[in-house]
Design an enzyme around this catalytic site. Structure first.
Site, PDB file in Angstrom:
ATOM      1  CE  LYS A 178       9.533 -71.234-105.642  1.00  0.00           C
ATOM      2  NZ  LYS A 178       9.146 -70.024-104.832  1.00  0.00           N
ATOM      3  CB  SER A 179      12.521 -78.004-101.773  1.00  0.00           C
ATOM      4  OG  SER A 179      13.430 -77.967-102.841  1.00  0.00           O
ATOM      5  N   GLY A 180       9.610 -76.419-100.626  1.00  0.00           N
ATOM      6  CA  GLY A 180       8.647 -76.481 -99.523  1.00  0.00           C
ATOM      7  C   GLY A 180       9.122 -75.757 -98.273  1.00  0.00           C
ATOM      8  CG  ASN A 189       8.183 -69.712 -97.631  1.00  0.00           C
ATOM      9  OD1 ASN A 189       8.270 -68.800 -96.824  1.00  0.00           O
ATOM     10  ND2 ASN A 189       9.028 -69.839 -98.650  1.00  0.00           N
ATOM     11  CG  HIS A 224      16.785 -71.314 -99.746  1.00  0.00           C
ATOM     12  ND1 HIS A 224      15.767 -72.212 -99.582  1.00  0.00           N
ATOM     13  CD2 HIS A 224      16.184 -70.110 -99.965  1.00  0.00           C
ATOM     14  CE1 HIS A 224      14.604 -71.583 -99.690  1.00  0.00           C
ATOM     15  NE2 HIS A 224      14.832 -70.309 -99.915  1.00  0.00           N
ATOM     16  CB  SER A 280       8.302 -74.570-108.237  1.00  0.00           C
ATOM     17  OG  SER A 280       7.955 -73.610-107.285  1.00  0.00           O
ATOM     18  CE1 TYR A 287       5.372 -78.465-101.867  1.00  0.00           C
ATOM     19  CE2 TYR A 287       4.519 -80.308-103.158  1.00  0.00           C
ATOM     20  CZ  TYR A 287       4.452 -78.988-102.762  1.00  0.00           C
ATOM     21  OH  TYR A 287       3.458 -78.179-103.267  1.00  0.00           O
ATOM     22  CG  MET A 314       0.174 -71.688 -95.518  1.00  0.00           C
ATOM     23  SD  MET A 314       1.582 -72.732 -95.902  1.00  0.00           S
ATOM     24  CE  MET A 314       2.797 -71.544 -96.480  1.00  0.00           C
ATOM     25  NE  ARG A 345       4.182 -72.769-109.957  1.00  0.00           N
ATOM     26  CZ  ARG A 345       3.951 -73.866-110.675  1.00  0.00           C
ATOM     27  NH1 ARG A 345       3.309 -73.777-111.810  1.00  0.00           N
ATOM     28  NH2 ARG A 345       4.388 -75.051-110.269  1.00  0.00           N
TER      29      ARG A 345
HETATM   30  S1  PPS Z   1      11.258 -70.479-101.750  1.00  0.00           S
HETATM   31  O1  PPS Z   1      10.911 -69.223-102.457  1.00  0.00           O
HETATM   32  O2  PPS Z   1      12.456 -71.083-102.357  1.00  0.00           O
HETATM   33  O3  PPS Z   1      11.409 -70.300-100.310  1.00  0.00           O
HETATM   34  O4  PPS Z   1      10.043 -71.465-102.059  1.00  0.00           O
HETATM   35  P1  PPS Z   1       9.569 -72.711-101.172  1.00  0.00           P
HETATM   36  O5  PPS Z   1       8.762 -72.234-100.045  1.00  0.00           O
HETATM   37  O6  PPS Z   1      10.723 -73.611-100.897  1.00  0.00           O
HETATM   38  O7  PPS Z   1       8.639 -73.498-102.220  1.00  0.00           O
HETATM   39  C1  PPS Z   1       7.520 -72.870-102.830  1.00  0.00           C
HETATM   40  C2  PPS Z   1       6.629 -73.984-103.362  1.00  0.00           C
HETATM   41  O8  PPS Z   1       5.942 -74.627-102.275  1.00  0.00           O
HETATM   42  C3  PPS Z   1       4.541 -74.528-102.497  1.00  0.00           C
HETATM   43  N1  PPS Z   1       3.828 -74.463-101.217  1.00  0.00           N
HETATM   44  C4  PPS Z   1       2.892 -75.357-100.840  1.00  0.00           C
HETATM   45  N2  PPS Z   1       2.444 -76.475-101.447  1.00  0.00           N
HETATM   46  C5  PPS Z   1       1.476 -77.172-100.821  1.00  0.00           C
HETATM   47  N3  PPS Z   1       0.915 -76.816 -99.651  1.00  0.00           N
HETATM   48  C6  PPS Z   1       1.345 -75.695 -98.987  1.00  0.00           C
HETATM   49  N4  PPS Z   1       0.802 -75.345 -97.842  1.00  0.00           N
HETATM   50  C7  PPS Z   1       2.383 -74.920 -99.598  1.00  0.00           C
HETATM   51  N5  PPS Z   1       3.039 -73.785 -99.263  1.00  0.00           N
HETATM   52  C8  PPS Z   1       3.902 -73.523-100.251  1.00  0.00           C
HETATM   53  C9  PPS Z   1       4.400 -73.256-103.319  1.00  0.00           C
HETATM   54  O9  PPS Z   1       3.135 -73.177-103.918  1.00  0.00           O
HETATM   55  C10 PPS Z   1       5.550 -73.459-104.308  1.00  0.00           C
HETATM   56  O10 PPS Z   1       5.308 -74.511-105.236  1.00  0.00           O
HETATM   57  P2  PPS Z   1       4.630 -74.312-106.678  1.00  0.00           P
HETATM   58  O11 PPS Z   1       4.794 -75.641-107.369  1.00  0.00           O
HETATM   59  O12 PPS Z   1       5.334 -73.219-107.378  1.00  0.00           O
HETATM   60  O13 PPS Z   1       3.173 -74.007-106.411  1.00  0.00           O
END
Ligand code: PPS
Length: 285
Positions: free
Chosen positions: A44-46, A48, A99, A129, A184, A223, A248
């Protein structure tokens, strides 16, 4: 079975797509190539978001690949059973995600020139998250109340265990030529500048126009609308799509909408204790 966990060398994993056998293989036998690029983050740190940025950089900003190939195929999560299978078949140069905490990462990294990109995020936002995601992902246990989940997070009783251990472990590599870290929050603050810095680290210079197409196609909205990147294609066996979306909110500071003053202070106390030795400051400090 779906919600069972096991502990491997002190780190918690869901039984459904991980096994001690593969985790040991990844740590001890997985051959790291000099041309591998690893996208690493605590959940959940970014992860993707970075995966999308790296995919687009690889294609000089051309969105064809991110619009036609699923993200988990573009950069497989090397420690999961299916991810490992895909990583072993991946024609080089490989883009791989993980991870894993540093102590479980493939040992052969030390002997290689593979590049590591480590993304960190404000841990209170990670907590929020992860709390929501735990209600969607069938691999994870129901998180219970936010109060009890906060304690689980602070004590490392969550999948992939402690955020503090993860960050302090990986940041120990800071200064190594092949290691690049970014937050992030920096991506949010200046995605264009961040993309340029990532390109520079990768030794791949893109034109202004190409950087602009990376930025455009890695935006939250792009995305969210891309079925190859928004996890809408993940089977119902793994994700409860009725209960919310993977993408989200995508903002900084959402924890303020969820944590009470007391919960925030409790977090700060543990954060100070656990992070004081690191000697680094982050955008959220
Ligand atoms: S995972 O499941 O652990 O691999 O999740 P991960 O990709 O590390 O983190 C998911 C959070 O990143 C947000 N996210 C983004 N935020 C801003 N811009 C872009 N393009 C983007 N892509 C993914 C995603 O919404 C999750 O955060 P939250 O706070 O839940 O929205």
């Amino acid at each position: 079975m779906a919600c069972e966990y096991f502990t491997h060398k002190g780190v918690l994993f869901p039984c459904l797509v991980y096994s001690p056998k593969e985790l040991s293989y990844v740590e001890n036998e997985f051959q790291v190539r000099d041309d591998d690029i690893f996208n690493i983050a605590y959940p959940k740190s970014g992860t993707n978001w970075m995966l999308e940025i790296l995919s687009l950089i690889r294609c000089d900003g051309d969105p064809g690949w991110v619009r036609s190939v699923l993200n988990w195929e573009r950069a497989p999560l090397v420690e999961s059973q299916l991810g490992l299978e895909a990583a072993l078949k991946y024609p080089p140069p490989r883009l791989l995600s993980s991870h894993l905490p540093v102590q479980l990462f493939p040992k052969f990294l030390q002997r290689s020139k593979a590049k590591i990109i480590y993304t960190l995020r404000c841990p209170k936002d990670v907590l929020v998250s992860l709390y929501h995601f735990s209600k969607l992902l069938c691999l994870f246990k129901d998180p219970g109340s936010l109060d009890s989940f906060l304690e689980d997070f602070l004590s490392g009783n969550v999948v992939y265990s402690s955020w503090f251990d993860h960050v302090t472990g990986w940041m120990g590599l800071k200064g190594n030529e092949n290691f690049f870290s970014i937050t992030y929050e920096e991506l949010q603050e200046d995605l264009r500048g961040s993309v340029r810095r990532i390109c520079h680290f990768l030794g791949k210079e893109l034109s202004e126009e190409q950087v602009a197409t990376v930025v455009e196609n890695a935006s939250f909205q792009s995305m969210k609308g891309n079925k190859m990147s928004n996890y809408s294609q993940l089977s119902d066996e793994y994700m409860d799509h009725q209960n919310g979306e993977f993408l989200r909110k995508g903002i900084c500071g959402d924890w303020r909408n969820h944590l009470s003053e007391a919960q925030s202070q409790r977090f700060d106390t543990v954060y100070r204790e656990r992070m004081q030795g690191l000697g680094m400051t982050f955008p959220w400090d």
